[in-house]
Design an enzyme around this catalytic site. Structure first.
Site, mmCIF file in Angstrom:
data_model
loop_
_atom_site.group_PDB
_atom_site.id
_atom_site.type_symbol
_atom_site.label_atom_id
_atom_site.label_comp_id
_atom_site.label_asym_id
_atom_site.label_seq_id
_atom_site.Cartn_x
_atom_site.Cartn_y
_atom_site.Cartn_z
ATOM 1 N N GLU A 142 41.410 -13.782 -29.069
ATOM 2 C CA GLU A 142 40.267 -12.996 -28.634
ATOM 3 C C GLU A 142 40.077 -11.783 -29.549
ATOM 4 O O GLU A 142 41.048 -11.128 -29.880
ATOM 5 C CB GLU A 142 40.436 -12.496 -27.193
ATOM 6 C CG GLU A 142 39.120 -11.985 -26.620
ATOM 7 C CD GLU A 142 39.231 -11.504 -25.162
ATOM 8 O OE1 GLU A 142 40.331 -11.118 -24.742
ATOM 9 O OE2 GLU A 142 38.209 -11.531 -24.469
ATOM 10 N N ALA A 183 47.926 -6.724 -23.908
ATOM 11 C CA ALA A 183 48.290 -8.038 -23.401
ATOM 12 C C ALA A 183 47.065 -8.934 -23.494
ATOM 13 O O ALA A 183 45.946 -8.446 -23.673
ATOM 14 C CB ALA A 183 48.765 -7.946 -21.951
ATOM 15 N N MET A 184 47.285 -10.240 -23.391
ATOM 16 C CA MET A 184 46.169 -11.184 -23.553
ATOM 17 C C MET A 184 46.313 -12.330 -22.578
ATOM 18 O O MET A 184 47.365 -12.948 -22.476
ATOM 19 C CB MET A 184 46.149 -11.699 -25.000
ATOM 20 C CG MET A 184 45.099 -12.761 -25.265
ATOM 21 S SD MET A 184 43.417 -12.091 -25.013
ATOM 22 C CE MET A 184 42.566 -13.572 -24.482
ATOM 23 N N GLU A 185 45.188 -12.628 -21.895
ATOM 24 C CA GLU A 185 45.201 -13.553 -20.754
ATOM 25 C C GLU A 185 45.081 -15.019 -21.132
ATOM 26 O O GLU A 185 44.507 -15.795 -20.352
ATOM 27 C CB GLU A 185 44.050 -13.175 -19.820
ATOM 28 C CG GLU A 185 42.628 -13.442 -20.380
ATOM 29 C CD GLU A 185 41.993 -12.253 -21.063
ATOM 30 O OE1 GLU A 185 42.738 -11.371 -21.534
ATOM 31 O OE2 GLU A 185 40.746 -12.196 -21.143
ATOM 32 N N GLU A 242 46.154 -9.335 -16.168
ATOM 33 C CA GLU A 242 46.116 -10.607 -16.905
ATOM 34 C C GLU A 242 46.132 -11.803 -15.955
ATOM 35 O O GLU A 242 45.491 -12.821 -16.227
ATOM 36 C CB GLU A 242 47.287 -10.695 -17.884
ATOM 37 C CG GLU A 242 47.380 -9.540 -18.886
ATOM 38 C CD GLU A 242 46.103 -9.297 -19.667
ATOM 39 O OE1 GLU A 242 45.321 -10.247 -19.847
ATOM 40 O OE2 GLU A 242 45.867 -8.145 -20.080
ATOM 41 N N HIS A 272 42.744 -12.380 -14.554
ATOM 42 C CA HIS A 272 41.896 -13.052 -15.545
ATOM 43 C C HIS A 272 42.021 -14.573 -15.490
ATOM 44 O O HIS A 272 41.127 -15.280 -15.940
ATOM 45 C CB HIS A 272 42.328 -12.648 -16.953
ATOM 46 C CG HIS A 272 41.617 -11.455 -17.517
ATOM 47 N ND1 HIS A 272 40.260 -11.293 -17.459
ATOM 48 C CD2 HIS A 272 42.081 -10.394 -18.218
ATOM 49 C CE1 HIS A 272 39.931 -10.153 -18.093
ATOM 50 N NE2 HIS A 272 41.016 -9.593 -18.553
ATOM 51 N N GLU A 318 36.378 -7.961 -18.031
ATOM 52 C CA GLU A 318 37.329 -6.853 -18.121
ATOM 53 C C GLU A 318 37.215 -5.890 -16.943
ATOM 54 O O GLU A 318 38.214 -5.369 -16.466
ATOM 55 C CB GLU A 318 37.148 -6.108 -19.447
ATOM 56 C CG GLU A 318 37.470 -6.975 -20.673
ATOM 57 C CD GLU A 318 38.871 -7.572 -20.623
ATOM 58 O OE1 GLU A 318 39.690 -7.156 -19.792
ATOM 59 O OE2 GLU A 318 39.130 -8.489 -21.427
HETATM 60 ZN ZN LIG Z 1 41.496 -7.909 -19.734
#
Ligand SMILES: [Zn+2]
Length: 865
Positions: free
Chosen positions: A145, A280-282, A316, A319, A338
């Site tokens: 992303e 962090a990344m979902e 996360e 998400h 978000e």
């Molecule tokens: Zn987010």
């Protein structure tokens, strides 16, 4: 490169001429339905081989298929339709980050398969498929992303092109691989010294959610309902995964119930990555994290770290439903992803740890958003974006905290049960698909039978925040409140005509002392509301509204002294509103200082922290030379008795809240030489014996000592930091203190250190941001940033961290600096930080104006005392 294909290039250029300037959207013709991806990373040489096949639907007879690709070297491309396979010529457009596969014979409409063999780069810029390093070895990890999946595999890299994915990785014997799906097989070979890990097919999802991780990760396993959950890290940090696992288990179970949809993926892995640009990344089923935000020892972690770890995990995990299962159709609706995740993160935490007061957290988040929304350089929640640089810039507090604040307001307006029902219905309706903001509010409107669409439309499309100017009076035993709305502009001077014309539809709840709140929908410029009983009205009951309230100064004093007192979120809201009115030149700074003094002994840590940060600003940026000593004496006289009352040193029965307040007071009062000397003693005692301080107090004490610290203390901190590389919280306690030393020779050392190989590129912006943000160190830091701009860009790339450095420049406070910064970026343009630069320049100018305007008011306030 394909230099022999000149005629194809001409055709491509003609095609591109027809597109609007700056547009990088793919032409809407061919759509993918399924990807099979095979990767063979070469960790030693920082490259990878890739093979992919993409099933696509071809709606009409076409001879060229355009998709995204960046830093990809193509070996062979074929396109096979019902008639048979054809070799495709590859045309690259580096600027648009696209590749066009052209075939001699037009494709039959229906389905076709694109097959690509290619090689890619494991880059060091923390984007796409990239290289991370720890413990003397390499890892291959990913961050797709927003627009970097195209660096890992050629793809239709837009969120609306959802497809299923089969992913296979061939990795070194002894290493593991993690991806979105459940592992279905692991077989030796086929290359010598390798094994092949195959993952189950994913549900339909967007390319930006693909995850690839390769290395010697070690995992701790748990479960929630039917979902296996693992928290993974480099093997030296496996011992720090238990807290995150218990948080994740509670949260998945919570959201299963809340959304009334079972967790949508076959498993959940949460992985701490040594080098990570974001927090962090979902990624669906494989969430990645910066180590500092995931790995903590519950027994020795401060309350701040426990809260932030649990909170980011909750963001996360939320998400996985809101963002992954249902995805915005385009990045202009990123707020939907978000803002919702920011809002939702507070929910499971409030149920799990009521003492963390997530309602106070939500009020503080709203204040963060209002701070940005006070600028002319803010933006509407819905903002048109086309290029990767534009897309990257809308991941800002407007998308996160402002949207969360608006959702918080709407939840209070429709009631929590109806709100939950609406969210659940929306997610069920668009599962595995895409939706727009309008789809969300129309479904909420249908389910709640309230005009959510009108409220959301106004908050999503209007720029800035409403200012409600209120006056109340007692009439026949009730309080009559007249409310007038206009756009809040956080600077003095005339309101620009476009802003003056803005109107919002908003729910407002008024509460008088002890009475129930009365709520109304405000739609007009001026409206009158009534609340039962007489008393001073709080015109943002429970602080659930997204607006700034302007009271008469006498009403502010009455609210601060009211019985029963305002709730903690209301106190945060009133402090925030008053501060904004001071900055806008609508109230005098003395009104704020009196309010801060009234709540100096507030039991809620966030209330004290909010007041302390503004009071510090008044001392450092508003007070002129002779006033500084008077303000310092006032701070000492107002806040030191509070510290003495709760105790300078920790006591045996002190809870997290007491230690948080104590830490805030240590930092606010650390200019006092006696406290400074005491901080040094406590810091040295901690380094000799870590159990000598409660965890929550360690960072504030180390930071307070650093502010007057010498080279001896600096060297001790550096040594302790280097020795703590396997314990993120401890490492960053020292890392965050290094930037607070003010001795010029130590500042110079810190600047060199920030750019050295000893600091991970993910952390360089943190250190430089800290130095740029403090008046004691910002001049040498800015000189360094200008001089080392090429080296910084080489280390960080243009996306990662550079916008944060530009953002930190907003800590200056003079017109001349604002002009100098603007002129620097005229010769060093950074499109990835265009909005951030505007905001920084405006913040600097606003600070200079506040100083000029409020210094006389501060003088009068001092004289009155
Ligand atoms: Zn987010």
């Amino acid at each position: 490169m394909f230099p022999s294909m000149r005629s194809w290039l001409v055709a491509l250029m003609l095609c591109l001429v027809g597109l609007p300037a700056g547009a990088q959207r793919l032409p809407p013709s061919v759509t993918p339905t399924h990807y099979s991806l095979w990767f063979a990373p070469d960790l030693a040489n920082a490259t990878f081989r890739g093979r992919e096949s993409i099933e696509v639907t071809v709606p009409s007879r076409v001879t060229a298929i355009t998709l995204h690709a960046a830093e990809i070297a193509f070996d062979a491309v074929t396109v096979e339709d019902a008639v048979g396979p054809q070799t495709a010529k590859v045309l690259l457009n580096e600027a648009a980050e696209t590749a066009t596969f052209a075939v001699p014979r037009a494709l039959a409409s229906g389905t076709a398969t694109i097959r690509v063999a290619y090689t890619g780069v494991l880059n060091d810029k923390l984007r796409g498929f990239y290289l991370s390093q720890a413990n003397g070895r390499h890892y291959a990890v990913s961050q797709m992303e927003a627009t970097d999946a195209r660096r890992a595999f050629p793809c239709f890299d837009e969120p609306a092109y959802k497809a299923t994915f089969d992913i296979t990785l061939m990795v070194d014997t002894g290493d593991t691989a993690i991806s979105n799906g459940r592992q279905v097989s692991d077989t030796p070979g086929p290359d010598p010294g390798k094994h092949t890990v195959v993952f189950a097919q994913t549900p339909r999802m967007s390319t930006y959610l693909v995850a690839l991780l390769v290395g010697d990760f070690a995992c701790r396993s748990g479960q929630a309902a039917q979902t296996p959950i693992r928290v993974c890290a480099t093997p030296d940090k496996l011992g720090l995964t238990a807290f995150a696992l218990s948080a994740a288990e509670q949260q998945v179970a919570f959201f299963n119930r809340y959304f009334d949809i079972p967790y949508p993926y076959a498993k959940l892995d949460i992985i701490g990555v040594p080098d990570f640009a974001a927090g962090a990344m979902e990624n669906a089923g494989a969430i990645t994290f910066r180590e500092r935000l995931l790995l903590a020892d519950e027994a020795t972690a401060s309350v701040d770290v426990r809260k932030s770890v649990a909170s980011v995990i909750a963001h996360e995990i939320a998400h996985q439903w809101f963002g992954d299962l249902v995805t915005m159709a385009w990045w202009d609706d990123i707020w939907l992803n978000e803002g919702f995740a920011t809002w939702a993160a507070n929910k499971p935490l409030a149920a799990w740890k009521p003492e963390w007061r997530m309602d106070v957290n939500a009020a503080t988040e709203t204040q963060t958003a209002l701070g940005l929304d006070a600028l002319q350089a803010t933006r509407a929640i819905h903002t048109d974006v086309q290029t990767p640089a534009e897309i990257n810039e809308v991941f800002d507090p407007i998308a996160y905290e402002k949207t969360a604040g608006v959702l918080n307001m709407i939840e209070a307006y429709v009631g929590p049960d109806k709100f939950r029902e609406g969210v659940s219905s929306y997610l069920k309706k668009y599962s595995e698909g895409n939706a727009s903001g309008e789809d969300f509010w129309l479904e909420m409107t249908r389910v709640t039978e309230k005009p959510v669409n009108r409220i959301m439309q106004s908050f999503v499309n209007e720029i800035g925040a409403p200012l409600l100017s209120v006056a109340s009076r007692c009439v026949d035993g009730a309080t009559e409140v007249s409310v007038r709305q206009q756009r809040f502009v956080g600077a003095s001077g005339p309101v620009p005509p476009a802003a003056a014309a803005e109107r919002w539809t908003l729910p407002v709840c008024v509460e008088t002392a002890g009475g129930p709140a009365s709520c109304a929908l405000i739609t007009e410029v001026a409206q009158t509301m009534r609340a039962p009983g007489c008393g001073t009205a709080m015109v943002n009951a429970d602080a659930r509204g997204y607006y700034v309230t302007e009271y008469e100064p006498s009403a502010v004093a009455a609210l601060s002294a009211r019985t029963p007192p305002l709730t903690a979120p209301e106190r945060i809201s009133l402090l925030g509103d008053e501060w904004r009115l001071v900055r806008a030149g609508r109230h005098d700074v003395g009104t704020y200082l009196d309010l801060a003094a009234a709540w100096a002994g507030d039991p809620t840590p966030a209330v004290l922290a909010e007041a302390a940060s503004r009071v510090s600003f008044v001392r450092g940026a508003v007070a002129d030379g002779p006033q500084q000593a008077r303000v310092q004496a006032w701070i000492q006289g107002t806040f030191r008795p509070v510290l003495d009352r709760i105790g300078i040193d920790p006591g045996p029965g002190d809870d997290d809240d007491i230690n948080s307040r104590r830490g805030t007071l240590w930092q606010l009062l650390s200019a006092d030489p006696q406290l400074q000397a005491h901080a040094r003693e406590r810091a040295e005692a901690y380094m000799a014996n870590p159990s000598s301080l409660p965890p929550t107090l360690v960072a504030p004490v180390l930071q307070a000592a650093a502010q007057g610290g010498d080279a001896g203390l600096y060297d001790a901190y550096l040594a302790r930091m280097k020795a703590s590389s396997d314990a993120p919280e401890e490492y960053y306690r020292y890392f965050n203190a290094i930037g607070l030393f003010t001795d010029p020779s130590l500042v110079a050392r810190t600047l060199r250190f920030a750019l050295s190989a000893d600091v991970r590129s993910q952390d360089t912006p943190l250190l430089l941001g800290q130095l740029l943000g403090s008046s004691a160190t910002q001049d040498p830091a800015w000189a360094f940033v200008q001089k080392e701009w090429p080296a910084l860009t080489a280390k960080l790339g243009t996306f990662q961290g550079m916008p944060n450095i530009v953002g930190a420049l907003g800590g200056f406070c003079s017109e001349s600096r604002a002009a100098e910064i603007r002129s620097f970026f005229e010769t060093h343009p950074l499109p990835e930080a265009a909005r951030v630069l505007e905001r920084s320049v405006e913040r600097i100018r606003s600070c200079a104006e506040v100083r000029a305007r409020q210094a006389p008011a501060l003088g009068r306030w001092i004289e009155r005392r």
